[in-house]
Design an enzyme around this catalytic site. Structure first.
Site, PDB file in Angstrom:
ATOM      1  N   HIS A  21      43.793  -1.442 -27.602  1.00  0.00           N
ATOM      2  CA  HIS A  21      42.592  -2.276 -27.450  1.00  0.00           C
ATOM      3  C   HIS A  21      41.362  -1.392 -27.221  1.00  0.00           C
ATOM      4  O   HIS A  21      40.305  -1.599 -27.826  1.00  0.00           O
ATOM      5  CB  HIS A  21      42.734  -3.206 -26.235  1.00  0.00           C
ATOM      6  CG  HIS A  21      43.767  -4.290 -26.367  1.00  0.00           C
ATOM      7  ND1 HIS A  21      44.651  -4.595 -25.358  1.00  0.00           N
ATOM      8  CD2 HIS A  21      44.042  -5.158 -27.377  1.00  0.00           C
ATOM      9  CE1 HIS A  21      45.425  -5.605 -25.740  1.00  0.00           C
ATOM     10  NE2 HIS A  21      45.079  -5.950 -26.955  1.00  0.00           N
ATOM     11  N   LYS A  45      48.625 -21.076 -20.487  1.00  0.00           N
ATOM     12  CA  LYS A  45      49.465 -19.960 -20.960  1.00  0.00           C
ATOM     13  C   LYS A  45      49.855 -19.090 -19.771  1.00  0.00           C
ATOM     14  O   LYS A  45      48.986 -18.645 -19.009  1.00  0.00           O
ATOM     15  CB  LYS A  45      48.682 -19.148 -21.999  1.00  0.00           C
ATOM     16  CG  LYS A  45      49.566 -18.261 -22.837  1.00  0.00           C
ATOM     17  CD  LYS A  45      48.768 -17.667 -23.991  1.00  0.00           C
ATOM     18  CE  LYS A  45      49.469 -16.458 -24.575  1.00  0.00           C
ATOM     19  NZ  LYS A  45      48.623 -15.706 -25.496  1.00  0.00           N
ATOM     20  N   ARG A  94      47.263  -4.243 -36.566  1.00  0.00           N
ATOM     21  CA  ARG A  94      48.166  -3.100 -36.395  1.00  0.00           C
ATOM     22  C   ARG A  94      49.062  -2.896 -37.605  1.00  0.00           C
ATOM     23  O   ARG A  94      49.297  -1.788 -38.047  1.00  0.00           O
ATOM     24  CB  ARG A  94      49.036  -3.300 -35.152  1.00  0.00           C
ATOM     25  CG  ARG A  94      48.268  -3.262 -33.864  1.00  0.00           C
ATOM     26  CD  ARG A  94      49.066  -3.833 -32.742  1.00  0.00           C
ATOM     27  NE  ARG A  94      49.360  -5.244 -32.989  1.00  0.00           N
ATOM     28  CZ  ARG A  94      49.892  -6.068 -32.119  1.00  0.00           C
ATOM     29  NH1 ARG A  94      50.246  -5.627 -30.927  1.00  0.00           N
ATOM     30  NH2 ARG A  94      50.113  -7.333 -32.411  1.00  0.00           N
ATOM     31  N   SER A 132      50.622  -5.748 -25.621  1.00  0.00           N
ATOM     32  CA  SER A 132      50.633  -5.991 -24.174  1.00  0.00           C
ATOM     33  C   SER A 132      52.039  -6.430 -23.741  1.00  0.00           C
ATOM     34  O   SER A 132      52.526  -6.029 -22.684  1.00  0.00           O
ATOM     35  CB  SER A 132      49.617  -7.077 -23.809  1.00  0.00           C
ATOM     36  OG  SER A 132      48.324  -6.666 -24.149  1.00  0.00           O
TER      37      SER A 132
HETATM   38  O1  PNS Z   1      45.136 -11.579 -28.069  1.00  0.00           O
HETATM   39  P1  PNS Z   1      45.461 -12.883 -28.763  1.00  0.00           P
HETATM   40  O2  PNS Z   1      46.276 -13.762 -27.847  1.00  0.00           O
HETATM   41  O3  PNS Z   1      46.098 -12.669 -30.102  1.00  0.00           O
HETATM   42  O4  PNS Z   1      44.045 -13.616 -29.010  1.00  0.00           O
HETATM   43  C1  PNS Z   1      43.970 -14.864 -29.638  1.00  0.00           C
HETATM   44  C2  PNS Z   1      42.597 -15.507 -29.466  1.00  0.00           C
HETATM   45  C3  PNS Z   1      42.198 -15.557 -28.005  1.00  0.00           C
HETATM   46  C4  PNS Z   1      41.553 -14.713 -30.214  1.00  0.00           C
HETATM   47  C5  PNS Z   1      42.679 -16.941 -30.071  1.00  0.00           C
HETATM   48  O5  PNS Z   1      43.791 -17.599 -29.547  1.00  0.00           O
HETATM   49  C6  PNS Z   1      41.445 -17.782 -29.793  1.00  0.00           C
HETATM   50  O6  PNS Z   1      40.396 -17.527 -30.340  1.00  0.00           O
HETATM   51  N1  PNS Z   1      41.574 -18.793 -28.919  1.00  0.00           N
HETATM   52  C7  PNS Z   1      40.489 -19.663 -28.526  1.00  0.00           C
HETATM   53  C8  PNS Z   1      40.720 -21.090 -29.004  1.00  0.00           C
HETATM   54  C9  PNS Z   1      40.361 -21.209 -30.468  1.00  0.00           C
HETATM   55  O7  PNS Z   1      39.246 -20.974 -30.883  1.00  0.00           O
HETATM   56  N2  PNS Z   1      41.361 -21.612 -31.275  1.00  0.00           N
HETATM   57  C10 PNS Z   1      41.225 -21.771 -32.702  1.00  0.00           C
HETATM   58  C11 PNS Z   1      41.561 -20.457 -33.401  1.00  0.00           C
HETATM   59  S1  PNS Z   1      41.467 -20.658 -35.146  1.00  0.00           S
END
Ligand code: PNS
Length: 167
Positions: A21, A45, A94, A132
């Site tokens: 990150h 979560k 990645r 993570s």
């Molecule tokens: O590190 P992650 O868990 O892969 O990150 C995912 C994240 C936080 C970027 C994604 O879940 C997100 O944007 N969540 C916010 C809710 C949202 O906008 N959902 C629609 C996504 S298309």
């Protein structure tokens, strides 16, 4: 019309932030005026660290990078983008296995808010297998994860598992 300041919003769960990150953050810095690490606050979560703890740790890690900030967001990422006046979401890619999920999210976000563009960055090869989840699992089972996390995060992770063991 272009925004005056180019803000990269690096969004994710960051539970916790690892060296991959941080590598992405540092790759953004020469390209954007500001890098805003946006931690998703999602009480539904299960996470090892609270949102506040994650923000605190990331803040410590980024303390010597004045162009980098950290905050949390809840709800839709595209709405948060409008709130902070940013139009670029940054995501790390990645391996090919990341692609499908990222592709779906990008196109959904685009549909929800066409003003928002998503850009992808590949971390340093040494970090391309890092997640993570894996770092937490290895550390919990006593494996050596030094070098895979910023020093302050490593310390907190070890502390957390030591506390968990005591009950
Ligand atoms: O590190 P992650 O868990 O892969 O990150 C995912 C994240 C936080 C970027 C994604 O879940 C997100 O944007 N969540 C916010 C809710 C949202 O906008 N959902 C629609 C996504 S298309």
């Amino acid at each position: 019309m272009t925004d005056a300041r180019r803000i990269a919003v690096y969004a994710g769960s960051f539970d916790p932030l690892h060296s991959g990150h941080l590598d992405i953050v540092d790759r953004c810095r020469p390209i954007f005026d500001e890098v805003l690490v946006a931690v998703l606050h999602n009480p539904e979560k299960k996470a090892l660290f609270t949102t506040e703890e994650r923000i605190e740790m990331i803040g410590e890690t980024l303390a010597d990078r004045p162009d980098c900030q950290v905050t949390s967001f809840s709800g839709l990422l595209v709405d948060f983008m409008d709130q902070v006046g940013a139009r670029t979401v940054v995501r790390g890619l990645r391996a090919v296995s990341d692609f499908e999920y990222e592709f779906q999210m990008t196109l959904m976000n685009r549909r929800l808010n066409p003003r928002v563009e998503t850009v992808f960055m590949m971390p340093r090869e040494d970090y391309s297998y890092l997640s993570s989840r894996l770092v937490k699992e290895v550390c919990k089972l006593g494996g050596d994860v030094s070098g895979l996390l910023p020093a302050n995060v490593l310390e907190r992770l070890k502390e957390r598992f030591a506390t968990d063991e005591k009950g």
